[in-house]
Design an enzyme around this catalytic site. Structure first.
Site: not given
Length: 1024
Positions: A295, A428, A430, A432, A464-465
């Site tokens: 990204e 921080g 990602m 995926n 968050h992820e």
């Protein structure tokens, strides 16, 4: 370990400005070739250019999408014009002047030439006149019902490249990828092959897709109707990372074709694409792993693909590897088969339909622990020597996955979820799908060295992820202009999920602090709407900022508070259900919300005023009896430049909330201000009124003089009448209003007088933040005596609280954060006995060779104090090199970068840029820490100037790292000399660099600092 060099380190020097050269553009005339992909004639405004035509081969000279690849109308028509002045001088010889000064009859030759010129001119005029309805634009002459003949860019082989836009065409869409990769961790190269099944939407001879830095060795195209695969020509246009596959026959509508491409490349030495990472194993041996970060635009550097978020497809991934390594990808592993001596191939199950930027794979030697929840296997992977630090992450991920599943009423759709700590990772984390990658500091938690804030950070990033698995992965924004749909939602859900699942972490205070900081950025004229048109890679990278994340989340919080939780949750469910496995725009979210409000509120109309306008409103409240007159305008910290944007056209639909002295169970009250001004009638007269309850709205409030005085008295006499969030909000607002001249600095400091009674973290943190901004400006101007008086003022307000702090890890999370904050402030300014206690603790820890346990919440303060001596600094550096706790190393690095020894600071920044002893992922943070000290703030800026080219090669233009580096190295400047220096430096670079939003924000911030000092310095000197 490489020791710190004691010999003299060369100090920074000013960079010599490089000359800029532009390559002569290449142009191809398509007068006789058909236009296969005409551009929309009304897509952009015509902006004539006399010299810049089509630029080929130099990325620095790349024009805006709609400007490049075209010539002016005159060039398109093949016209050229002579120098008229030269022609007149030459023709003057054809006239003879008589001795009396009169002109003689022109010669026959002259008359013939004039006649010919006249005939040509009349002919050209007639031709133009007789062209019916011909409109000249930057694309040339448009005639009704006539397809424009375009000039296309040139491919690397000199042939015409059949596409002239940044965005890919939609005439061919991908359905499925079969991807085979073989990375070699010894040579750091990789080979790959991809088979892409595509469907044709509109007849074409070309397939346009992305490829970046790939050496394509073979390409074929096949179809069910063909006997065999046919070789195809591949044209490359690297300026836009595009390739064109030229089909041997026309590709027919509705048919599926399979494009097969073999290629090779190098593993990247940046943090983007398929990149290599070196690390030390448990035996201190150097090893390599390979991981991905795609990204926003880097999948194309790992395999040819349709690298835009709307082009979703399924993926079958196969990775060939050495037997001693292991692999991970988005999906569970299906089978492993031997393919050669010592080489095996891992094949993963076919993925769900997803965007290319979510594809991920890792080749490494990792260890993991796992736990199953609701038929999903959750696993945490890390270096073997750090496996003891993953327990908290596993427990957190399981709880949050279960929370999201219930909240959204949509199951997590994969059979596994891997969370992987990568030892060198710029972001921080990602998101995926099924394979989330993290920086080690955001996933690992060491009970011996991680503080309460470290625990909160790890929990927040996981929250968050995991939210992204629904917002971003299941439902994805159609294009990067609506990135906030991904990041704003994930940020909002991060804090909401933590509030519901881990209430003891008290995350509302952190979210409040981030909203305050984001509004500082958003109050600049250089800000942008959170939904902004973007095309170039730099523009897309710059979308990853606090506006997409925090402002997006803040607007969702405001909407949730206004329409109430149940309606908001139902709208979210509706949105996810309606658009699962699809791509969306902002309007799709508002339409889903409107289905729930069912005509009682037009959510789309309300929210468009917030996402399509930059900045936010200032609401001014004037109270008279039972009437509240409210008025809105844009809050803008104006530098009053010629480019200042007037706020006259700005109008928000503001969900106001307010509370009063006689508030009942109905509080807070709500009112929708959808015009410039309005009057709210209260049921009775009240002693005071406070707007924007708990700062849940994204706006600043200004009161009449009397009402400010009443609120200041209220804080002094009965501070619990307002919540801690409201108290912090008043502190933030009054200092913000000082910045635009609405309130005096003296009144703002009078409000702070109540802090002697304050015991909550949020108000005190906000007060320290605001005072520190003033301290930094004064100190960096060299006004040390005045800076000391600012600190003395804080000591008067908070001295007793500093003395009451214990050097332990006792108390609630909020109390522990409070302790960390005030002791760090006290020791850095030598208040009380703080430095003495910290020094004693450091010496005890040093004497034990680092084995003695330190209280984690004050560990950074202890390290920072100890690093002020040469012996302490050297010892910390040795311990940094040997520590396996990322939380501990991060605190040590902060301390090392806090020294005032210039040569040590230079060495730290240089070493981090090289990325060996200190990883380059830490450089942005090191520069930020270095810039906080008096000698360091100039040093940091010099370092950025000296190493600019290296920085943008490593981190990419527009990336969050570059944004942060530009900001932290300049934000404390407040003189005209520094303003000129910063402007001159960036203007000496390419236009692309000088137009970066972070550069514009940096320059505007310096201008605002200058203005603040001019307005308030005399008052500050007099009052303190």
């Amino acid at each position: 370990m490489e020791p710190f060099p004691h010999d003299r380190i060369q100090l920074p020097r000013n960079m010599i400005e490089n000359s800029m050269f532009e390559e002569e553009p290449d142009v191809v005339d398509l007068a006789k070739e058909p236009c296969l992909h005409p551009l929309e004639p009304d897509e952009v405004e015509y902006e004539p250019r006399s010299s810049r035509l089509l630029v080929r081969g130099l990325g620095e000279n790349e024009m805006d999408e709609d400007e490049e690849d075209y010539e002016s109308s005159a060039k398109l028509l093949g016209m050229s014009f002579m120098n008229r002045s030269t022609g007149l001088r030459n023709n003057a010889a054809g006239y003879r002047q008589s001795s009396d000064g009169s002109c003689s009859v022109p010669s026959l030759r002259t008359m013939v030439v004039c006649a010919v010129v006249l005939v040509i001119a009349v002919s050209v005029i007639m031709v133009i006149y007789l062209l019916p309805k011909c409109t000249f634009t930057k694309e040339g002459c448009h005639k009704k019902n006539h397809t424009m003949e375009l000039i296309y860019p040139l491919a690397t082989n000199g042939k015409r490249f059949p596409w002239a836009k940044t965005r890919l065409p939609s005439n061919v869409i991908p359905l499925h990828y079969d991807l085979v990769l073989q990375p070699n961790l010894t040579t750091t190269k990789f080979a790959g092959s991809v088979q892409i099944t595509v469907n044709v939407i509109q007849v074409t001879w070309n397939i346009i897709l992305h490829s970046s830095g790939l050496n394509i060795t073979k390409a074929t195209l096949s179809s069910a109707g063909w006997n065999q695969a046919k070789p195809v020509v591949v044209l490359e246009y690297p300026i836009r990372d595009q390739i064109a596959v030229v089909a041997p026959d026309a590709l027919l509508v509705g048919q599926n074709y399979t494009l097969s491409i073999d290629y090779s490349s190098n593993l990247s030495d940046t943090y983007y694409g398929f990149y290599k990472v070196s690390y030390k194993d448990e035996h201190a041996e150097k090893r390599w792993l390979a991981a991905t970060q795609f990204e926003p635009l880097a999948a194309r550097s790992a395999f040819p693909c349709f690298d835009e978020p709307a082009f979703k497809a399924t993926f079958l991934i196969k990775i060939k590897r050495d037997e001693q390594h292991s692999t991970l990808s988005n999906m569970p592993k299906n089978v492993t088969i031997p393919v050669a001596a010592g080489i095996v191939q891992d094949e993963f199950f076919v993925s769900l339909k997803m965007s290319t930027y979510l594809v991920a794979f890792i080749v490494a030697n990792l260890k993991n622990i796992s736990k199953e929840t609701n038929r999903t296997l959750v696993s945490i992977y890390a270096m073997p020597q750090k496996l003891g630090q993953v327990e908290h992450a596993l427990d957190t991920a399981v709880k949050l996955l279960e929370f999201y599943r219930k909240y959204f009423h949509i199951e997590y759709p994969l059979q596994k979820l891997d969370l992987v700590a990568i030892p060198d990772f710029q972001a921080g984390a990602m998101e995926n799908w099924g394979l989330i990658t993290f920086r080690e500091t955001t996933l690992l938690y060491d009970i011996k060295t991680s503080s309460a804030m470290d625990k909160k950070l790890v929990t927040a990033v996981i929250a968050h992820e995991l939210a992204h698995q629904w917002f971003g992965n299941l439902v994805t924004m159609e294009w990067w202009n609506d990135l906030w749909l991904n990041e704003g939602f994930a940020t909002f859900m991060e804090y909401y999920a933590m509030e519901r699942t881990f209430p003891e972490l008290q995350t509302d205070e952190e979210f409040l602090k981030l909203r305050f900081k984001t509004m500082m950025k958003d109050s600049l004229n250089a800000s942008r709407p959170i939904s902004s048109a973007v095309q170039s890679s730099e523009q897309i990278e710059e979308m990853f900022d606090a506006l997409s994340y925090i402002k997006g989340a803040s607007l969702l919080l405001m909407l949730k508070k206004y329409i109430k939780h149940d309606s908001f949750q139902a709208g979210i469910e509706n949105y996810l259900y309606n658009h699962s496995y699809g791509s969306t725009r902002s309007d799709d979210l508002w339409d889903s919300m409107n289905e729930i409000t069912n005509g009682t509120l037009d959510v789309k109309k309300l929210m468009k005023t917030w996402i399509l306008q930059k900045g936010f409103p200032l609401v001014t409240v004037k109270r008279k009896g039972k009437s509240l007159h409210v008025q809105q305008e844009r809050f803008l910290r104006s530098v009053e430049s010629e480019n200042w944007t007037s706020d006259a056209s700005y109008l928000w639909h503001i969900p106001l909330s307010y509370t009063t002295s006689s508030c009942s169970f109905l509080c807070p009250y709500a009112y929708l201000l959808d015009q410039k001004s309005a009057t709210i009638e209260l049921q009775e007269e009240v002693a005071w009124v406070k707007f924007n309850v708990d700062m849940n709205g994204y706006y600043i409030v200004h009161y009449a003089e009397d009402d400010w005085n009443i609120l200041i008295d209220l804080l002094r006499d009965n501070l619990t009448a307002l919540s801690a969030e409201d108290r912090a909000h008043l502190i933030n607002n009054i200092f913000s209003l000082v910045g635009i001249g609405k309130v005096s600095l003296v009144k703002a400091f009078h409000l702070l007088d109540y802090l002697v009674k304050e015991n909550h973290t949020a108000p005190i943190s906000q007060a320290l933040f605001q005072v520190s901004l003033i301290y930094d400006l004064v100190e960096k101007r060299g006004m040390q005596h005045l800076a000391a008086r600012v600190v003395s003022r804080v000591k008067t307000l908070l001295g007793s609280k500093i003395d009451q702090q214990t050097w332990t890890d006792d108390g609630t999370v909020s109390e522990r954060e409070f302790r960390s904050t005030v002791l760090a402030f006290a020791c850095s300014h030598h208040l009380g006995n703080c430095s003495t206690t910290a020094t004693e603790l450091f010496e005890e820890w040093k004497a034990s060779n680092g084995t003695k346990s330190l209280p984690t919440d004050v560990m950074k303060t202890v390290f920072t104090t100890g690093a002020k001596t040469d012996d302490g600094w050297e010892f910390l550096l040795r311990m940094y090199a040997s520590s396996v706790s990322e939380a501990e190393k991060h605190k040590m690095l902060d301390a090392l970068a806090s020294t005032e020894d210039i040569r040590k600071l230079i060495w730290l920044m240089q070493t981090s840029l090289e990325g060996n002893l200190i990883r380059a992922q830490e450089l942005s943070h090191i520069i930020a820490t270095v810039s906080q000290s008096l000698p360091g703030h100039l040093l940091a800026w010099d370092f950025v100037k000296e190493n600019w080219e290296k920085l943008i090669r490593k981190f990419h233009l527009g990336s969050f790292a570059i944004q942060n580096i530009v900001t932290v190295s300049t934000f404390q400047f407040s003189t005209e000399a520094h303003l000129l220096e910063v402007k001159t430096f960036f203007e000496s670079k390419s236009e692309k660099i000088s137009q970066l939003r972070c550069v514009k924000e940096a320059i505007e911030t310096i201008q605002l600092n200058i203005k603040w000092m001019e307005k308030n310095l005399a008052t500050l000197q007099q009052w303190l």
